[in-house]
Design a protein around this motif. Structure first.
Motif, PDB file in Angstrom:
ATOM      1  N   THR A   1      -5.978   8.762   5.680  1.00 29.94           N
ATOM      2  CA  THR A   1      -4.832   8.425   6.527  1.00 29.94           C
ATOM      3  C   THR A   1      -4.384   6.988   6.319  1.00 29.94           C
ATOM      4  OG1 THR A   1      -5.545  10.021   8.201  1.00 29.94           O
ATOM      5  CG2 THR A   1      -4.033   8.288   8.913  1.00 29.94           C
ATOM      6  N   ASP A   2      -5.337   6.073   6.287  1.00 30.30           N
ATOM      7  CA  ASP A   2      -4.994   4.658   6.145  1.00 30.30           C
ATOM      8  C   ASP A   2      -4.421   4.352   4.763  1.00 30.30           C
ATOM      9  OD1 ASP A   2      -5.888   4.312   8.699  1.00 30.30           O
ATOM     10  OD2 ASP A   2      -7.772   3.318   8.154  1.00 30.30           O
ATOM     11  N   SER A   3      -4.871   5.100   3.756  1.00 32.35           N
ATOM     12  CA  SER A   3      -4.339   4.893   2.401  1.00 32.35           C
ATOM     13  C   SER A   3      -2.849   5.215   2.361  1.00 32.35           C
ATOM     14  CB  SER A   3      -5.085   5.776   1.403  1.00 32.35           C
ATOM     15  OG  SER A   3      -6.416   5.374   1.265  1.00 32.35           O
ATOM     16  N   PHE A   4      -2.460   6.351   2.924  1.00 36.34           N
ATOM     17  CA  PHE A   4      -1.052   6.743   2.907  1.00 36.34           C
ATOM     18  C   PHE A   4      -0.217   5.790   3.750  1.00 36.34           C
ATOM     19  CE2 PHE A   4      -2.250  11.383   1.872  1.00 36.34           C
ATOM     20  CZ  PHE A   4      -2.227  11.092   0.519  1.00 36.34           C
ATOM     21  N   ALA A   5      -0.776   5.312   4.874  1.00 35.92           N
ATOM     22  CA  ALA A   5      -0.057   4.350   5.708  1.00 35.92           C
ATOM     23  C   ALA A   5       0.163   3.042   4.950  1.00 35.92           C
ATOM     24  CB  ALA A   5      -0.827   4.099   6.994  1.00 35.92           C
ATOM     25  N   THR A   6      -0.835   2.614   4.193  1.00 35.66           N
ATOM     26  CA  THR A   6      -0.713   1.381   3.410  1.00 35.66           C
ATOM     27  C   THR A   6       0.362   1.527   2.350  1.00 35.66           C
ATOM     28  OG1 THR A   6      -3.052   0.858   3.759  1.00 35.66           O
ATOM     29  CG2 THR A   6      -1.951  -0.206   1.894  1.00 35.66           C
TER      30      THR A   6
ATOM     31  N   ARG B   1       3.761   1.292   3.825  1.00 35.38           N
ATOM     32  CA  ARG B   1       4.038  -0.069   4.269  1.00 35.38           C
ATOM     33  C   ARG B   1       4.381  -0.985   3.100  1.00 35.38           C
ATOM     34  NH1 ARG B   1      -0.218  -0.400   7.008  1.00 35.38           N
ATOM     35  NH2 ARG B   1      -1.546  -1.534   5.556  1.00 35.38           N
ATOM     36  N   GLU B   2       3.768  -0.761   1.955  1.00 37.14           N
ATOM     37  CA  GLU B   2       3.901  -1.705   0.846  1.00 37.14           C
ATOM     38  C   GLU B   2       4.864  -1.271  -0.254  1.00 37.14           C
ATOM     39  OE1 GLU B   2       0.100  -2.741  -0.737  1.00 37.14           O
ATOM     40  OE2 GLU B   2      -0.711  -3.368   1.220  1.00 37.14           O
ATOM     41  N   ALA B   3       5.091   0.037  -0.424  1.00 35.46           N
ATOM     42  CA  ALA B   3       5.907   0.514  -1.544  1.00 35.46           C
ATOM     43  C   ALA B   3       7.385   0.566  -1.162  1.00 35.46           C
ATOM     44  CB  ALA B   3       5.434   1.894  -1.980  1.00 35.46           C
ATOM     45  N   ARG B   4       8.235   0.383  -2.170  1.00 36.14           N
ATOM     46  CA  ARG B   4       9.684   0.500  -1.988  1.00 36.14           C
ATOM     47  C   ARG B   4      10.091   1.931  -2.343  1.00 36.14           C
ATOM     48  NH1 ARG B   4       8.782  -4.608  -4.202  1.00 36.14           N
ATOM     49  NH2 ARG B   4       8.833  -3.753  -6.315  1.00 36.14           N
TER      50      ARG B   4
ATOM     51  N   HIS C   1      -0.767   7.102  -4.645  1.00 33.83           N
ATOM     52  CA  HIS C   1      -2.159   7.227  -4.217  1.00 33.83           C
ATOM     53  C   HIS C   1      -3.070   7.556  -5.391  1.00 33.83           C
ATOM     54  CE1 HIS C   1      -5.579   9.429  -2.226  1.00 33.83           C
ATOM     55  NE2 HIS C   1      -5.514   8.369  -1.456  1.00 33.83           N
ATOM     56  N   GLY C   2      -2.554   8.365  -6.336  1.00 33.66           N
ATOM     57  CA  GLY C   2      -3.351   8.750  -7.489  1.00 33.66           C
ATOM     58  C   GLY C   2      -3.547   7.650  -8.511  1.00 33.66           C
ATOM     59  N   THR C   3      -2.743   6.582  -8.393  1.00 34.72           N
ATOM     60  CA  THR C   3      -2.837   5.486  -9.363  1.00 34.72           C
ATOM     61  C   THR C   3      -3.316   4.174  -8.745  1.00 34.72           C
ATOM     62  OG1 THR C   3      -0.543   4.797  -9.001  1.00 34.72           O
ATOM     63  CG2 THR C   3      -0.934   6.463 -10.683  1.00 34.72           C
ATOM     64  N   GLY C   4      -3.144   4.036  -7.424  1.00 31.67           N
ATOM     65  CA  GLY C   4      -3.498   2.783  -6.770  1.00 31.67           C
ATOM     66  C   GLY C   4      -2.501   1.673  -7.021  1.00 31.67           C
ATOM     67  N   GLN C   5      -1.295   2.022  -7.442  1.00 34.79           N
ATOM     68  CA  GLN C   5      -0.293   1.020  -7.826  1.00 34.79           C
ATOM     69  C   GLN C   5       0.993   1.245  -7.036  1.00 34.79           C
ATOM     70  OE1 GLN C   5      -0.236   2.080 -11.988  1.00 34.79           O
ATOM     71  NE2 GLN C   5      -1.724   0.507 -12.512  1.00 34.79           N
ATOM     72  N   VAL C   6       1.226   0.414  -6.019  1.00 38.49           N
ATOM     73  CA  VAL C   6       2.414   0.625  -5.187  1.00 38.49           C
ATOM     74  C   VAL C   6       3.700   0.339  -5.946  1.00 38.49           C
ATOM     75  CG1 VAL C   6       1.241   0.268  -2.987  1.00 38.49           C
ATOM     76  CG2 VAL C   6       2.217  -1.698  -4.197  1.00 38.49           C
ATOM     77  N   ASP C   7       3.633  -0.505  -6.973  1.00 41.38           N
ATOM     78  CA  ASP C   7       4.853  -0.783  -7.731  1.00 41.38           C
ATOM     79  C   ASP C   7       5.268   0.379  -8.625  1.00 41.38           C
ATOM     80  OD1 ASP C   7       2.681  -1.202  -9.505  1.00 41.38           O
ATOM     81  OD2 ASP C   7       3.878  -2.578 -10.727  1.00 41.38           O
ATOM     82  N   LEU C   8       4.445   1.428  -8.700  1.00 45.11           N
ATOM     83  CA  LEU C   8       4.844   2.627  -9.430  1.00 45.11           C
ATOM     84  C   LEU C   8       6.150   3.180  -8.872  1.00 45.11           C
ATOM     85  CD1 LEU C   8       4.206   4.939 -11.474  1.00 45.11           C
ATOM     86  CD2 LEU C   8       3.020   6.086  -9.594  1.00 45.11           C
TER      87      LEU C   8
END
Length: 221
Positions: A22-27, A30-33, A50-57
């Motif tokens: 849950t916290d991963s998806f919330a993060t 919050r951080e991705a555009r 979530h599968g890559t750990g890279q919000v800039d994806l």
């Protein structure tokens, strides 16, 4: 058999599985555009991140507006998922599949090495040719080999049956970015509009592609 014992707790970390999820998806949210993506594709994008750990994806994602409904409709009707790599197929969560859909990778088919030698191409590309009897209405996923995505597009341009949707996220330094641009430009070049998702640039891979498939298979996170 000796009963295992938990090691001494020495680090401060979250170890509650559902809470981590849950916290991963919330993060990510919050951080991705995500505003530039189709509204119906937000959960797809979140799972791929979530599968890559890279919000800039999110900045590199290119999602056809019809991708999510087309793929979900096909899967709910029992369509197979055709994968270019065993790791992609292995990453699909069976419990998320709405109709116990077949998840197939034909890279190990005995015909593949001979076709690859005959055509002077990779085994991944040759294996894609074996998809043809299964292509119509299928969900196809390329997460490893750019040559497989190029080969698929060439088949479709030559009149092969049309899949319902394409997840095209091959990874690498040679041909990956180019194959994704070809996917995104396929409708303009050939006049056939097939819903797709891709991540432009060199990034891609089995985890990203399987995450996309899992998101398409079931809406719930």
């Amino acid at each position: 058999m000796t009963k295992p014992t938990r090691p001494t707790r020495r680090y401060d970390y979250v170890d509650d599985g559902p809470a981590i999820y849950t916290d991963s998806f919330a993060t990510i949210r919050r951080e991705a555009r995500l505003a530039h993506l189709p509204a119906n594709a937000e959960r797809l994008a979140v799972r791929m991140i979530h599968g890559t750990g890279q919000v800039d994806l999110a900045d590199d994602l290119d999602i056809h507006p019809g991708l999510v409904p087309a793929a979900r409709t096909a899967l709910r009707a029992g369509a197979p998922i055709l994968c270019d790599a065993t790791m992609v197929a292995s990453g699909v969560t069976a419990a998320r599949l709405p109709r116990g859909n077949e998840v197939l990778c034909l890279l190990g088919d005995a015909r593949v090495p001979g076709l690859a030698r005959q055509w002077g191409t990779t085994r991944s590309a040759a294996a894609v040719s074996l998809w043809e009897p299964l292509l119509e209405g299928a969900v196809v996923a390329v997460g490893n080999a750019p040559t497989a995505l190029f080969h698929l597009l060439e088949m479709l341009a030559d009149g092969a049956p049309l899949p319902a949707a394409i997840v095209g996220c091959p990874v690498g330094f040679i041909g990956a970015a180019e194959s994704k641009r070809a996917l995104a430009g396929f409708a303009d070049r050939h006049g056939t509009d097939i819903p797709y998702v891709t991540a432009h640039g060199r990034r891609g891979g089995s985890a990203m592609t399987a995450s996309a498939l899992n998101a398409l298979a079931k809406e719930e996170e």
